[in-house]
Design a protein around this motif. Structure first.
Motif, PDB file in Angstrom:
ATOM      1  N   VAL A 104       1.021  -1.011  -0.190  1.00 43.62           N
ATOM      2  CA  VAL A 104      -0.215   0.075   0.092  1.00 43.62           C
ATOM      3  C   VAL A 104       0.829   1.316  -0.121  1.00 43.62           C
ATOM      4  CG1 VAL A 104      -1.734   1.375   1.069  1.00 43.62           C
ATOM      5  CG2 VAL A 104      -1.843  -1.278   1.169  1.00 43.62           C
ATOM      6  N   ILE A 105       1.167   1.808  -1.075  1.00 37.90           N
ATOM      7  CA  ILE A 105       1.855   2.974  -1.226  1.00 37.90           C
ATOM      8  C   ILE A 105       0.984   4.174  -1.636  1.00 37.90           C
ATOM      9  CG2 ILE A 105       3.694   4.262  -2.604  1.00 37.90           C
ATOM     10  CD1 ILE A 105       4.761   0.987  -3.088  1.00 37.90           C
ATOM     11  N   MET A 106       1.254   5.355  -1.087  1.00 29.96           N
ATOM     12  CA  MET A 106       0.398   6.677  -1.554  1.00 29.96           C
ATOM     13  C   MET A 106       1.645   7.677  -1.482  1.00 29.96           C
ATOM     14  SD  MET A 106      -3.116   6.300   0.289  1.00 29.96           S
ATOM     15  CE  MET A 106      -3.822   5.021   0.330  1.00 29.96           C
ATOM     16  N   THR A 107       2.185   7.936  -2.898  1.00 27.99           N
ATOM     17  CA  THR A 107       3.320   8.926  -2.790  1.00 27.99           C
ATOM     18  C   THR A 107       2.810   9.823  -4.394  1.00 27.99           C
ATOM     19  OG1 THR A 107       4.735   7.817  -4.632  1.00 27.99           O
ATOM     20  CG2 THR A 107       4.954   7.551  -2.155  1.00 27.99           C
ATOM     21  N   PRO A 108       3.346  11.033  -4.495  1.00 33.87           N
ATOM     22  CA  PRO A 108       3.289  11.538  -5.723  1.00 33.87           C
ATOM     23  C   PRO A 108       3.401  10.731  -6.986  1.00 33.87           C
ATOM     24  CG  PRO A 108       4.119  13.124  -4.157  1.00 33.87           C
ATOM     25  CD  PRO A 108       4.085  11.681  -3.744  1.00 33.87           C
ATOM     26  N   GLN A 109       4.464   9.711  -6.926  1.00 31.62           N
ATOM     27  CA  GLN A 109       4.781   9.272  -8.001  1.00 31.62           C
ATOM     28  C   GLN A 109       4.090   7.691  -8.154  1.00 31.62           C
ATOM     29  OE1 GLN A 109       7.233   9.895  -5.397  1.00 31.62           O
ATOM     30  NE2 GLN A 109       7.681  11.759  -6.200  1.00 31.62           N
ATOM     31  N   LEU A 110       3.707   7.154  -7.018  1.00 25.21           N
ATOM     32  CA  LEU A 110       2.959   5.921  -7.171  1.00 25.21           C
ATOM     33  C   LEU A 110       1.976   5.655  -6.264  1.00 25.21           C
ATOM     34  CD1 LEU A 110       2.807   2.879  -8.626  1.00 25.21           C
ATOM     35  CD2 LEU A 110       4.757   2.385  -6.779  1.00 25.21           C
ATOM     36  N   THR A 111       0.806   5.114  -6.448  1.00 20.51           N
ATOM     37  CA  THR A 111      -0.129   4.876  -5.596  1.00 20.51           C
ATOM     38  C   THR A 111      -0.555   3.417  -5.987  1.00 20.51           C
ATOM     39  OG1 THR A 111      -1.208   7.134  -5.487  1.00 20.51           O
ATOM     40  CG2 THR A 111      -2.520   5.319  -5.014  1.00 20.51           C
ATOM     41  N   LEU A 112      -0.429   2.559  -4.928  1.00 18.60           N
ATOM     42  CA  LEU A 112      -0.844   1.108  -4.872  1.00 18.60           C
ATOM     43  C   LEU A 112      -1.759   0.728  -3.960  1.00 18.60           C
ATOM     44  CD1 LEU A 112       2.570  -0.716  -6.024  1.00 18.60           C
ATOM     45  CD2 LEU A 112       0.554  -0.161  -7.513  1.00 18.60           C
ATOM     46  N   PRO A 113      -2.568  -0.073  -4.112  1.00 18.93           N
ATOM     47  CA  PRO A 113      -3.040  -0.589  -5.274  1.00 18.93           C
ATOM     48  C   PRO A 113      -3.521   0.628  -6.064  1.00 18.93           C
ATOM     49  CG  PRO A 113      -4.660  -1.408  -3.654  1.00 18.93           C
ATOM     50  CD  PRO A 113      -3.612  -0.690  -3.008  1.00 18.93           C
ATOM     51  N   HIS A 114      -3.653   0.465  -7.524  1.00 17.81           N
ATOM     52  CA  HIS A 114      -4.186   1.432  -8.547  1.00 17.81           C
ATOM     53  C   HIS A 114      -5.250   2.106  -7.928  1.00 17.81           C
ATOM     54  CE1 HIS A 114      -5.622   3.545 -11.685  1.00 17.81           C
ATOM     55  NE2 HIS A 114      -4.282   3.215 -12.475  1.00 17.81           N
ATOM     56  N   PRO A 115      -5.236   3.393  -7.674  1.00 18.49           N
ATOM     57  CA  PRO A 115      -6.509   4.043  -6.851  1.00 18.49           C
ATOM     58  C   PRO A 115      -7.774   3.711  -7.664  1.00 18.49           C
ATOM     59  CG  PRO A 115      -5.153   5.611  -7.828  1.00 18.49           C
ATOM     60  CD  PRO A 115      -4.393   4.323  -8.309  1.00 18.49           C
ATOM     61  N   ASP A 116      -7.857   3.692  -9.081  1.00 21.04           N
ATOM     62  CA  ASP A 116      -9.218   3.456  -9.660  1.00 21.04           C
ATOM     63  C   ASP A 116      -9.688   1.996 -10.156  1.00 21.04           C
ATOM     64  OD1 ASP A 116      -9.513   6.272  -9.711  1.00 21.04           O
ATOM     65  OD2 ASP A 116      -8.130   6.635 -11.315  1.00 21.04           O
ATOM     66  N   ALA A 117      -8.563   1.151  -9.983  1.00 20.24           N
ATOM     67  CA  ALA A 117      -8.645  -0.159 -10.673  1.00 20.24           C
ATOM     68  C   ALA A 117     -10.163  -0.838 -10.044  1.00 20.24           C
ATOM     69  CB  ALA A 117      -7.506  -1.072 -10.082  1.00 20.24           C
ATOM     70  N   TYR A 118     -10.342  -0.650  -8.593  1.00 16.25           N
ATOM     71  CA  TYR A 118     -11.408  -1.271  -8.031  1.00 16.25           C
ATOM     72  C   TYR A 118     -12.747  -1.040  -8.760  1.00 16.25           C
ATOM     73  CZ  TYR A 118     -12.648   2.778  -5.526  1.00 16.25           C
ATOM     74  OH  TYR A 118     -13.144   4.275  -4.972  1.00 16.25           O
ATOM     75  N   SER A 119     -12.896   0.212  -9.447  1.00 13.99           N
ATOM     76  CA  SER A 119     -13.912   0.797 -10.015  1.00 13.99           C
ATOM     77  C   SER A 119     -14.273   0.603 -11.632  1.00 13.99           C
ATOM     78  CB  SER A 119     -14.323   2.293  -9.682  1.00 13.99           C
ATOM     79  OG  SER A 119     -13.198   3.092 -10.289  1.00 13.99           O
ATOM     80  N   ARG A 120     -13.433  -0.074 -12.318  1.00 15.79           N
ATOM     81  CA  ARG A 120     -13.166  -0.352 -13.458  1.00 15.79           C
ATOM     82  C   ARG A 120     -13.471  -1.767 -13.643  1.00 15.79           C
ATOM     83  NH1 ARG A 120      -7.789   3.328 -14.787  1.00 15.79           N
ATOM     84  NH2 ARG A 120      -8.772   5.254 -14.449  1.00 15.79           N
ATOM     85  N   ALA A 121     -14.576  -1.962 -14.677  1.00 15.19           N
ATOM     86  CA  ALA A 121     -14.964  -3.301 -14.998  1.00 15.19           C
ATOM     87  C   ALA A 121     -13.874  -3.819 -16.077  1.00 15.19           C
ATOM     88  CB  ALA A 121     -16.149  -3.302 -15.873  1.00 15.19           C
ATOM     89  N   PHE A 122     -13.150  -3.078 -16.822  1.00 19.57           N
ATOM     90  CA  PHE A 122     -12.086  -3.666 -17.815  1.00 19.57           C
ATOM     91  C   PHE A 122     -10.967  -4.010 -17.027  1.00 19.57           C
ATOM     92  CE2 PHE A 122     -11.414   1.070 -17.828  1.00 19.57           C
ATOM     93  CZ  PHE A 122     -10.051   1.419 -17.288  1.00 19.57           C
ATOM     94  N   VAL A 123     -10.772  -3.524 -15.559  1.00 14.34           N
ATOM     95  CA  VAL A 123      -9.614  -4.193 -14.842  1.00 14.34           C
ATOM     96  C   VAL A 123     -10.143  -5.464 -14.177  1.00 14.34           C
ATOM     97  CG1 VAL A 123      -7.953  -3.695 -13.284  1.00 14.34           C
ATOM     98  CG2 VAL A 123      -8.425  -1.990 -14.761  1.00 14.34           C
ATOM     99  N   MET A 124     -11.230  -5.005 -13.392  1.00 12.71           N
ATOM    100  CA  MET A 124     -11.386  -6.054 -12.468  1.00 12.71           C
ATOM    101  C   MET A 124     -12.039  -7.661 -12.837  1.00 12.71           C
ATOM    102  SD  MET A 124     -10.282  -4.682  -9.930  1.00 12.71           S
ATOM    103  CE  MET A 124     -10.587  -6.250  -8.988  1.00 12.71           C
ATOM    104  N   ILE A 125     -12.797  -7.303 -14.210  1.00 12.20           N
ATOM    105  CA  ILE A 125     -13.133  -8.683 -14.647  1.00 12.20           C
ATOM    106  C   ILE A 125     -12.164  -9.603 -15.108  1.00 12.20           C
ATOM    107  CG2 ILE A 125     -14.608  -9.700 -16.439  1.00 12.20           C
ATOM    108  CD1 ILE A 125     -16.758  -7.453 -15.884  1.00 12.20           C
TER     109      ILE A 125
END
Length: 168
Positions: A104-125
Motif C-alpha cells: 500500500v503506497i501513496m506517493t506523488p509518483q506511485l499509488t498502490l493498489p491502483h487508485p481507480d482499478a476497483y471501480s473499472r470493469a475492464f480491470v476487475m473482470i
C-alpha cells in the motif's frame, strides 16, 4: 522476486498487436505467470473513443514497485505513436500497475493498489479471471467480488473466446 498485476489496454491502430508488443517487451525483463483472455470493452461515458482491447497479467519480477512502474511507463512511450498521442491526446497502449505484492503506497509518483482499478470493469473482470482470490489490501474485498460490483450490461465481450496472448 515480487509478484505484480498489470492491466494492458489499447484502442488505437492494431489493438491486438499493441497488446502483443507490450507483452513481448514486458516478458523480456519479467516472468509472465498468467494472462487473462482479451476483452473488447466500451467506454461507459460514450466519449466517442473506439472500443478497447484489455487484459490483465500477473508477473514475477526482480524490480521493486517503483522500478516496475517506470519500466511500464517506458514501455508505453516506446510503443506509442507520438503523432497519434498528440492528435488524440491519449496513447496507443496503457500499461497500468494495479498491484505489487500487498504493498500500500501513496506517493506523488506511485499509488498502490491502483487508485481507480476497483471501480473499472475492464480491470476487475480480467483480474478476477486470473486471480479471483486476490484481495484488495485497503477495501478488503477479493477480485471476484469487486468484479461483480463493477459489472454493467454492455461493458464488454470476449474478443477471442478461449484465446490469450500467451502464445505470442
Amino acid at each position: 522476486m515480487g509478484r505484480a498485476i498489470v492491466s494492458l489496454g489499447s484502442n488505437l491502430g492494431d489493438r491486438k498487436d499493441m497488446l502483443k508488443q507490450a507483452l513481448e517487451r514486458i516478458s523480456f525483463s519479467n516472468k509472465i505467470l498468467s494472462i487473462s483472455e482479451i476483452y473488447e470493452t466500451y467506454p461507459r461515458a460514450g466519449d466517442g473513443r473506439d472500443p478497447y482491447l484489455n487484459c490483465c497479467i500477473e508477473l514475477e519480477t526482480d524490480m521493486n514497485s517503483f522500478q516496475l512502474m517506470q519500466f511500464l511507463k517506458e514501455t508505453e512511450r516506446q510503443l506509442t505513436d507520438t503523432q497519434d498521442n498528440e492528435r488524440f491526446n491519449y496513447s496507443s497502449i496503457d500499461c497500468d500497475l494495479i498491484a505489487f505484492e500487498l504493498e500500500v503506497i501513496m506517493t506523488p509518483q506511485l499509488t498502490l493498489p491502483h487508485p481507480d482499478a476497483y471501480s473499472r470493469a475492464f480491470v476487475m473482470i480480467p483480474l478476477s479471471e486470473i486471480k479471483p482470490d486476490w484481495n484488495h489490501p485497503i477495501l478488503n474485498k477479493n477480485a471476484k467480488d469487486l468484479a461483480h460490483d463493477v459489472y454493467w450490461p454492455g461493458w464488454g465481450t470476449f474478443f477471442a473466446h478461449g484465446k490469450t496472448l500467451l502464445d505470442f
